[in-house]
Design an enzyme around this catalytic site. Sequence first.
Site, PDB file in Angstrom:
ATOM      1  N   CYS A  97      -4.508  -1.547  -1.862  1.00  0.00           N
ATOM      2  CA  CYS A  97      -4.704  -0.115  -2.061  1.00  0.00           C
ATOM      3  C   CYS A  97      -5.674   0.072  -3.222  1.00  0.00           C
ATOM      4  O   CYS A  97      -5.404  -0.414  -4.331  1.00  0.00           O
ATOM      5  CB  CYS A  97      -3.353   0.526  -2.386  1.00  0.00           C
ATOM      6  SG  CYS A  97      -3.452   2.269  -2.818  1.00  0.00           S
ATOM      7  N   ASN A  98      -6.786   0.737  -2.959  1.00  0.00           N
ATOM      8  CA  ASN A  98      -7.772   0.965  -4.026  1.00  0.00           C
ATOM      9  C   ASN A  98      -7.186   1.828  -5.137  1.00  0.00           C
ATOM     10  O   ASN A  98      -7.415   1.595  -6.320  1.00  0.00           O
ATOM     11  CB  ASN A  98      -9.008   1.675  -3.454  1.00  0.00           C
ATOM     12  CG  ASN A  98      -9.802   0.799  -2.517  1.00  0.00           C
ATOM     13  OD1 ASN A  98     -10.775   0.175  -2.910  1.00  0.00           O
ATOM     14  ND2 ASN A  98      -9.381   0.728  -1.263  1.00  0.00           N
ATOM     15  N   ASP A 156       0.879  -1.178   0.000  1.00  0.00           N
ATOM     16  CA  ASP A 156       0.000   0.000   0.000  1.00  0.00           C
ATOM     17  C   ASP A 156       0.911   1.220   0.000  1.00  0.00           C
ATOM     18  O   ASP A 156       2.133   1.107   0.198  1.00  0.00           O
ATOM     19  CB  ASP A 156      -0.885  -0.014   1.258  1.00  0.00           C
ATOM     20  CG  ASP A 156      -1.793   1.208   1.342  1.00  0.00           C
ATOM     21  OD1 ASP A 156      -2.453   1.540   0.348  1.00  0.00           O
ATOM     22  OD2 ASP A 156      -1.824   1.866   2.402  1.00  0.00           O
ATOM     23  N   SER A 157       0.307   2.398  -0.166  1.00  0.00           N
ATOM     24  CA  SER A 157       1.095   3.629  -0.093  1.00  0.00           C
ATOM     25  C   SER A 157       1.646   3.856   1.313  1.00  0.00           C
ATOM     26  O   SER A 157       2.581   4.633   1.481  1.00  0.00           O
ATOM     27  CB  SER A 157       0.219   4.812  -0.476  1.00  0.00           C
ATOM     28  OG  SER A 157      -0.838   4.938   0.460  1.00  0.00           O
ATOM     29  N   CYS A 181     -11.109   3.156   0.710  1.00  0.00           N
ATOM     30  CA  CYS A 181      -9.663   3.351   0.838  1.00  0.00           C
ATOM     31  C   CYS A 181      -9.235   2.516   2.037  1.00  0.00           C
ATOM     32  O   CYS A 181      -9.908   2.540   3.084  1.00  0.00           O
ATOM     33  CB  CYS A 181      -9.338   4.828   1.073  1.00  0.00           C
ATOM     34  SG  CYS A 181      -7.633   5.136   1.607  1.00  0.00           S
ATOM     35  N   THR A 182      -8.142   1.774   1.895  1.00  0.00           N
ATOM     36  CA  THR A 182      -7.778   0.823   2.950  1.00  0.00           C
ATOM     37  C   THR A 182      -7.293   1.507   4.225  1.00  0.00           C
ATOM     38  O   THR A 182      -7.202   0.863   5.275  1.00  0.00           O
ATOM     39  CB  THR A 182      -6.708  -0.160   2.444  1.00  0.00           C
ATOM     40  OG1 THR A 182      -5.582   0.583   1.926  1.00  0.00           O
ATOM     41  CG2 THR A 182      -7.268  -1.034   1.345  1.00  0.00           C
ATOM     42  N   HIS A 183      -7.019   2.787   4.151  1.00  0.00           N
ATOM     43  CA  HIS A 183      -6.675   3.519   5.378  1.00  0.00           C
ATOM     44  C   HIS A 183      -7.909   3.738   6.275  1.00  0.00           C
ATOM     45  O   HIS A 183      -7.766   3.848   7.498  1.00  0.00           O
ATOM     46  CB  HIS A 183      -6.101   4.905   5.048  1.00  0.00           C
ATOM     47  CG  HIS A 183      -4.655   4.902   4.644  1.00  0.00           C
ATOM     48  ND1 HIS A 183      -4.216   4.430   3.439  1.00  0.00           N
ATOM     49  CD2 HIS A 183      -3.545   5.325   5.313  1.00  0.00           C
ATOM     50  CE1 HIS A 183      -2.896   4.565   3.361  1.00  0.00           C
ATOM     51  NE2 HIS A 183      -2.464   5.101   4.486  1.00  0.00           N
ATOM     52  N   TYR A 217      -0.862   8.378  -2.268  1.00  0.00           N
ATOM     53  CA  TYR A 217      -1.027   8.170  -3.707  1.00  0.00           C
ATOM     54  C   TYR A 217      -2.281   8.892  -4.230  1.00  0.00           C
ATOM     55  O   TYR A 217      -2.334   9.277  -5.390  1.00  0.00           O
ATOM     56  CB  TYR A 217      -1.246   6.682  -4.022  1.00  0.00           C
ATOM     57  CG  TYR A 217      -0.061   5.758  -3.914  1.00  0.00           C
ATOM     58  CD1 TYR A 217       1.241   6.202  -3.663  1.00  0.00           C
ATOM     59  CD2 TYR A 217      -0.251   4.379  -4.102  1.00  0.00           C
ATOM     60  CE1 TYR A 217       2.297   5.302  -3.593  1.00  0.00           C
ATOM     61  CE2 TYR A 217       0.805   3.486  -4.046  1.00  0.00           C
ATOM     62  CZ  TYR A 217       2.084   3.947  -3.779  1.00  0.00           C
ATOM     63  OH  TYR A 217       3.117   3.045  -3.721  1.00  0.00           O
ATOM     64  N   GLY A 218      -3.261   9.008  -3.360  1.00  0.00           N
ATOM     65  CA  GLY A 218      -4.629   9.289  -3.815  1.00  0.00           C
ATOM     66  C   GLY A 218      -4.885  10.682  -4.341  1.00  0.00           C
ATOM     67  O   GLY A 218      -5.918  10.925  -4.966  1.00  0.00           O
TER      68      GLY A 218
HETATM   69  N1  DGL Z   1      -4.828   3.224   1.025  1.00  0.00           N
HETATM   70  C1  DGL Z   1      -4.926   3.613  -0.319  1.00  0.00           C
HETATM   71  C2  DGL Z   1      -6.242   3.288  -0.960  1.00  0.00           C
HETATM   72  O1  DGL Z   1      -6.857   2.324  -0.614  1.00  0.00           O
HETATM   73  C3  DGL Z   1      -4.415   4.937  -0.793  1.00  0.00           C
HETATM   74  C4  DGL Z   1      -4.132   5.998   0.102  1.00  0.00           C
HETATM   75  C5  DGL Z   1      -3.316   7.113  -0.494  1.00  0.00           C
HETATM   76  O2  DGL Z   1      -2.118   6.936  -0.581  1.00  0.00           O
HETATM   77  O3  DGL Z   1      -3.890   8.135  -0.845  1.00  0.00           O
HETATM   78  O4  DGL Z   1      -6.664   3.959  -1.876  1.00  0.00           O
END
Ligand code: DGL
Length: 270
Positions: A72-73, A8-9, A186-188, A40-41
């Site tokens: 990570c989505n 993931d990021s 988002c996995t966060h 990343y998002g």
């Molecule tokens: N956790 C990631 C997701 O599921 C991305 C978070 C990010 O880096 O913005 O999209």
Amino acid sequence: MSLIGVFDSGVGGLSVLAALRAELPHERFVYFADTAYAPYGERGDDYVIERSRKVAEQLIQEHGIKALVVACNTATTAAIHLLRAEHPSLPIVGLEPALKPAVATSRTGHISVMATRGTLSSAKYAALRDSFSGSATVRAVPCDGLVKAIEGFDTAGIEMLCARYMAEAGPFGHATGEVDTVVLGCTHYPLVKSQLQRHAPPALRFIDTGAPVAQQTRRVLASLGRLADGGEGGLQLQGSGDLAVLEAAAAHWLQRPRQTDAAMPAPIPT
Ligand code: DGL
């Protein structure tokens, strides 16, 4: 027995890793947090594609992983088709916002999807959303800044942003036109579910993709005869940022004991 790579990021994929470890207790995992390049998002596809390629390459080169879970989505949306094309013999499992179970179980037919701007503005997400256009009203809630706050353990920032985005995701309830289901795309975000819940009625349903992704990973490995047949599972942490911070995050989010030597390269039995 080779490892399953998960990336993931940053720390968000730990929410998926927890589900993977519960579903596949005999497997050994290497988790890569691309913290130095997070989030990343809120960046473009080119950036996410480049980072996803580099991380996948590193996991393959260093560990000869037997499968890769893109936890990570945003990275799945931008890069999974390229990763699969470039590594045809490596099973790669990705994830997308869980609209299908949300639409199937919503009583009001009004759903909010909280995700990164990158995921929500992608053609892949638009196609997913449109496939449910006859059966539900789906509201997109891009949660700018929330990943950064989670990565930085910024408690006040997390509180403030959870309140703001839950206000945008509502109104909640069971009456006509009210949202009864929120997809955590988002996995966060599952990591801050309790903070999100403070701004919602108790009956509001939150749906994430950890468990289904873990089950899908099991199915894929089983179909290829690559499931570990017993033995102790394990976890190795790796990343582009500070490993001690990742260790602390894993200890916090996975309730995993801190390692005395954070740089220890060998897999750590759990
Ligand atoms: N956790 C990631 C997701 O599921 C991305 C978070 C990010 O880096 O913005 O999209």
